[in-house]
Design a protein around this motif. Structure first.
Motif, PDB file in Angstrom:
ATOM      1  N   GLY A   1     -56.762  21.363  51.699  1.00  0.00           N
ATOM      2  CA  GLY A   1     -56.360  20.094  51.113  1.00  0.00           C
ATOM      3  C   GLY A   1     -57.379  18.996  51.386  1.00  0.00           C
ATOM      4  N   ALA A   2     -57.956  18.989  52.591  1.00  0.00           N
ATOM      5  CA  ALA A   2     -58.955  17.973  52.953  1.00  0.00           C
ATOM      6  C   ALA A   2     -60.199  18.106  52.073  1.00  0.00           C
ATOM      7  N   PHE A   3     -60.634  19.344  51.856  1.00  0.00           N
ATOM      8  CA  PHE A   3     -61.822  19.546  51.016  1.00  0.00           C
ATOM      9  C   PHE A   3     -61.526  19.158  49.576  1.00  0.00           C
ATOM     10  N   LEU A   4     -60.353  19.517  49.086  1.00  0.00           N
ATOM     11  CA  LEU A   4     -59.978  19.136  47.722  1.00  0.00           C
ATOM     12  C   LEU A   4     -59.969  17.617  47.563  1.00  0.00           C
ATOM     13  N   ALA A   5     -59.460  16.925  48.566  1.00  0.00           N
ATOM     14  CA  ALA A   5     -59.294  15.477  48.473  1.00  0.00           C
ATOM     15  C   ALA A   5     -60.605  14.717  48.630  1.00  0.00           C
ATOM     16  N   ALA A   6     -61.468  15.143  49.559  1.00  0.00           N
ATOM     17  CA  ALA A   6     -62.653  14.321  49.873  1.00  0.00           C
ATOM     18  C   ALA A   6     -63.889  15.140  50.186  1.00  0.00           C
ATOM     19  N   GLY A   7     -63.913  16.390  49.761  1.00  0.00           N
ATOM     20  CA  GLY A   7     -65.038  17.245  50.109  1.00  0.00           C
ATOM     21  C   GLY A   7     -65.988  17.499  48.953  1.00  0.00           C
ATOM     22  N   SER A   8     -67.160  17.997  49.290  1.00  0.00           N
ATOM     23  CA  SER A   8     -68.142  18.413  48.284  1.00  0.00           C
ATOM     24  C   SER A   8     -69.081  19.415  48.932  1.00  0.00           C
ATOM     25  N   ILE A   9     -69.738  20.203  48.097  1.00  0.00           N
ATOM     26  CA  ILE A   9     -70.695  21.200  48.591  1.00  0.00           C
ATOM     27  C   ILE A   9     -71.885  21.220  47.637  1.00  0.00           C
ATOM     28  N   SER A  10     -73.070  21.300  48.197  1.00  0.00           N
ATOM     29  CA  SER A  10     -74.284  21.267  47.383  1.00  0.00           C
ATOM     30  C   SER A  10     -74.497  22.596  46.665  1.00  0.00           C
TER      31      SER A  10
ATOM     32  N   GLU B   1     -51.001  21.217  53.458  1.00  0.00           N
ATOM     33  CA  GLU B   1     -52.005  20.894  52.442  1.00  0.00           C
ATOM     34  C   GLU B   1     -51.708  19.541  51.797  1.00  0.00           C
ATOM     35  N   THR B   2     -50.419  19.267  51.559  1.00  0.00           N
ATOM     36  CA  THR B   2     -50.023  17.970  51.021  1.00  0.00           C
ATOM     37  C   THR B   2     -50.375  16.851  51.988  1.00  0.00           C
ATOM     38  N   ALA B   3     -50.170  17.097  53.277  1.00  0.00           N
ATOM     39  CA  ALA B   3     -50.477  16.085  54.303  1.00  0.00           C
ATOM     40  C   ALA B   3     -51.959  15.746  54.307  1.00  0.00           C
ATOM     41  N   ALA B   4     -52.802  16.749  54.150  1.00  0.00           N
ATOM     42  CA  ALA B   4     -54.251  16.514  54.142  1.00  0.00           C
ATOM     43  C   ALA B   4     -54.665  15.675  52.941  1.00  0.00           C
ATOM     44  N   ILE B   5     -54.122  16.016  51.776  1.00  0.00           N
ATOM     45  CA  ILE B   5     -54.476  15.267  50.571  1.00  0.00           C
ATOM     46  C   ILE B   5     -54.012  13.818  50.683  1.00  0.00           C
ATOM     47  N   LEU B   6     -52.784  13.616  51.179  1.00  0.00           N
ATOM     48  CA  LEU B   6     -52.278  12.264  51.360  1.00  0.00           C
ATOM     49  C   LEU B   6     -53.110  11.485  52.373  1.00  0.00           C
ATOM     50  N   SER B   7     -53.496  12.158  53.454  1.00  0.00           N
ATOM     51  CA  SER B   7     -54.238  11.505  54.521  1.00  0.00           C
ATOM     52  C   SER B   7     -55.607  11.026  54.066  1.00  0.00           C
ATOM     53  N   LEU B   8     -56.244  11.789  53.159  1.00  0.00           N
ATOM     54  CA  LEU B   8     -57.631  11.495  52.792  1.00  0.00           C
ATOM     55  C   LEU B   8     -57.784  10.727  51.483  1.00  0.00           C
TER      56      LEU B   8
ATOM     57  N   LYS C   1     -80.329  25.310  46.000  1.00  0.00           N
ATOM     58  CA  LYS C   1     -81.265  24.289  46.468  1.00  0.00           C
ATOM     59  C   LYS C   1     -81.241  24.180  47.993  1.00  0.00           C
ATOM     60  N   PHE C   2     -80.077  23.908  48.550  1.00  0.00           N
ATOM     61  CA  PHE C   2     -79.957  23.822  50.009  1.00  0.00           C
ATOM     62  C   PHE C   2     -78.487  23.966  50.382  1.00  0.00           C
ATOM     63  N   TYR C   3     -78.225  24.134  51.686  1.00  0.00           N
ATOM     64  CA  TYR C   3     -76.864  24.328  52.175  1.00  0.00           C
ATOM     65  C   TYR C   3     -76.353  23.012  52.770  1.00  0.00           C
ATOM     66  N   HIS C   4     -75.252  22.515  52.218  1.00  0.00           N
ATOM     67  CA  HIS C   4     -74.654  21.292  52.752  1.00  0.00           C
ATOM     68  C   HIS C   4     -73.224  21.182  52.247  1.00  0.00           C
ATOM     69  N   LEU C   5     -72.279  21.106  53.179  1.00  0.00           N
ATOM     70  CA  LEU C   5     -70.866  20.887  52.850  1.00  0.00           C
ATOM     71  C   LEU C   5     -70.410  19.678  53.643  1.00  0.00           C
ATOM     72  N   GLU C   6     -69.620  18.812  53.004  1.00  0.00           N
ATOM     73  CA  GLU C   6     -69.155  17.625  53.713  1.00  0.00           C
ATOM     74  C   GLU C   6     -67.775  17.214  53.251  1.00  0.00           C
ATOM     75  N   ILE C   7     -67.064  16.505  54.147  1.00  0.00           N
ATOM     76  CA  ILE C   7     -65.776  15.892  53.847  1.00  0.00           C
ATOM     77  C   ILE C   7     -65.854  14.458  54.343  1.00  0.00           C
ATOM     78  N   VAL C   8     -65.609  13.503  53.457  1.00  0.00           N
ATOM     79  CA  VAL C   8     -65.745  12.081  53.787  1.00  0.00           C
ATOM     80  C   VAL C   8     -64.408  11.536  54.279  1.00  0.00           C
ATOM     81  N   CYS C   9     -64.446  10.889  55.439  1.00  0.00           N
ATOM     82  CA  CYS C   9     -63.236  10.325  56.049  1.00  0.00           C
ATOM     83  C   CYS C   9     -63.388   8.817  56.209  1.00  0.00           C
ATOM     84  N   ALA C  10     -62.262   8.115  56.154  1.00  0.00           N
ATOM     85  CA  ALA C  10     -62.298   6.657  56.278  1.00  0.00           C
ATOM     86  C   ALA C  10     -62.418   6.220  57.728  1.00  0.00           C
ATOM     87  N   THR C  11     -61.943   7.045  58.662  1.00  0.00           N
ATOM     88  CA  THR C  11     -61.957   6.659  60.077  1.00  0.00           C
ATOM     89  C   THR C  11     -62.579   7.760  60.934  1.00  0.00           C
ATOM     90  N   GLU C  12     -63.085   7.346  62.077  1.00  0.00           N
ATOM     91  CA  GLU C  12     -63.680   8.311  63.003  1.00  0.00           C
ATOM     92  C   GLU C  12     -62.645   9.268  63.594  1.00  0.00           C
TER      93      GLU C  12
END
Length: 323
Positions: A137-146, A25-32, A150-161
């Protein structure tokens, strides 16, 4: 508090008992949302920035519990959004930063900074429990959910492909089919299906939020079913009323031209019944006849009356035989 904030609040209190999961979990937060800084004397330090206090609190707790490291926390206002604050959690001691980077496999034995993005070859995410913690950890660091209302949408934003593809691959191991879209030079991992979002919340162990979303889904589905049923019934009523009006119009035309006495008994009987009960259904009309007639029989007679009225109109005469 938004639904997304409530999910993160719940996840911030979810602490895996195993150390290897805490490291994942720490690795995910650091990575994102982490930054590794190297001084001119080759001294390492680590800093994460987040606008969410729950992420800062979770990262602080992970470092203390997993590595027994004390960190510095600073708060400043976002220059672009004056109402928002940015929280920075810093590991300033070189030795502490090295321990964290080596444990999370973000630093090789040769001192090279990098991340193994393989799902199979990366020891940090080898176990299913660690992959769960990594996604949390990834969701905590860079995620969001609508808001699911209203509608269903969950996303995690990453800097690289490559990072986005890694997250998709990890989600796929749990049967979650995520997609990637490019948005403003970022790679966004997203899910739009309600059942898939429920599955991911379950994977991340956000069970309270999962139940809240499921309750909303059930209510929305019930409302949808009711609306569809009402629309269907309304359409049927409109269709029945429209057909009855056309039948009455045809029967009235026949009555005013050739009269009911010129009709066969069965047709005359159904014609009078329809005029007496314009709102009745075909079934109700048939039950009032003597002897009673089935729905198909009533429909057949009314269609014959319609054909007669059409023929009379085309002939422009008051005689069915055209004489």
């Amino acid at each position: 508090m938004s639904f997304s904030s409530r999910v993160k609040e719940e996840l911030s209190h979810q602490m895996s008992p195993a150390r290897h999961c805490q490291i994942a979990e720490t690795a995910a937060i650091l990575s994102l949302c982490g930054r590794i800084q190297i001084s001119g004397e080759d001294r390492y330090s680590i800093k994460i920035h987040t606008e969410n206090v729950t992420v800062a609190r979770k990262y602080f707790t992970l470092l203390k519990k997993t590595f027994n490291i004390s960190t510095d926390i600073s708060v400043r206002r976002n220059i672009h959004l004056s109402k928002n604050r940015i929280y920075a959690v810093c590991i300033r001691q070189h030795e502490d930063a090295l321990r964290v980077l080596k444990a999370t496999k973000l630093l090789s034995e040769d001192g090279e900074i990098g991340e193994n993005l393989s799902v199979v070859g990366n020891v940090v995410v080898q176990n299913p429990c660690c992959r769960r913690a990594f996604l949390r950890g990834a969701f905590l660091a860079a995620g969001s959910i609508s808001d699911p209302e209203k509608f269903y949408h969950l996303e995690i934003v990453c800097a690289t492909e490559p990072k986005a593809k890694q997250l998709c691959s990890i989600m796929a191991t749990f049967g979650v089919d995520a997609r990637i879209v490019v948005r403003k030079r970022h790679y966004v991992v997203y899910i739009k299906e309600g059942n898939q979002i429920v599955d991911l919340l379950n994977v991340m162990e956000a069970h309270r939020s999962l139940m809240e979303l499921e309750n909303i889904r059930i209510l929305k589905e019930m409302r949808g079913n009711v609306n569809r049923q009402v629309n269907c019934e309304t359409a049927n009523i409109n269709k029945t009323v429209s057909a009855a009006l056309n039948q009455i119009e045809d029967i009235t035309y026949i009555r005013d031209t050739v009269g009911f006495d010129s009709l066969p008994d069965g047709l005359a009987q159904i014609a009078r019944a329809r005029l007496e009960k314009p709102e009745a259904t075909l079934k109700e009309l048939g039950e009032d006849l003597e002897p009673p007639v089935g729905k198909s029989g009533v429909n057949h007679r009314l269609r014959k009356l319609s054909d007669m009225a059409k023929k009379l109109r085309s002939q422009g005469t008051g005689n069915l035989n055209g004489n």
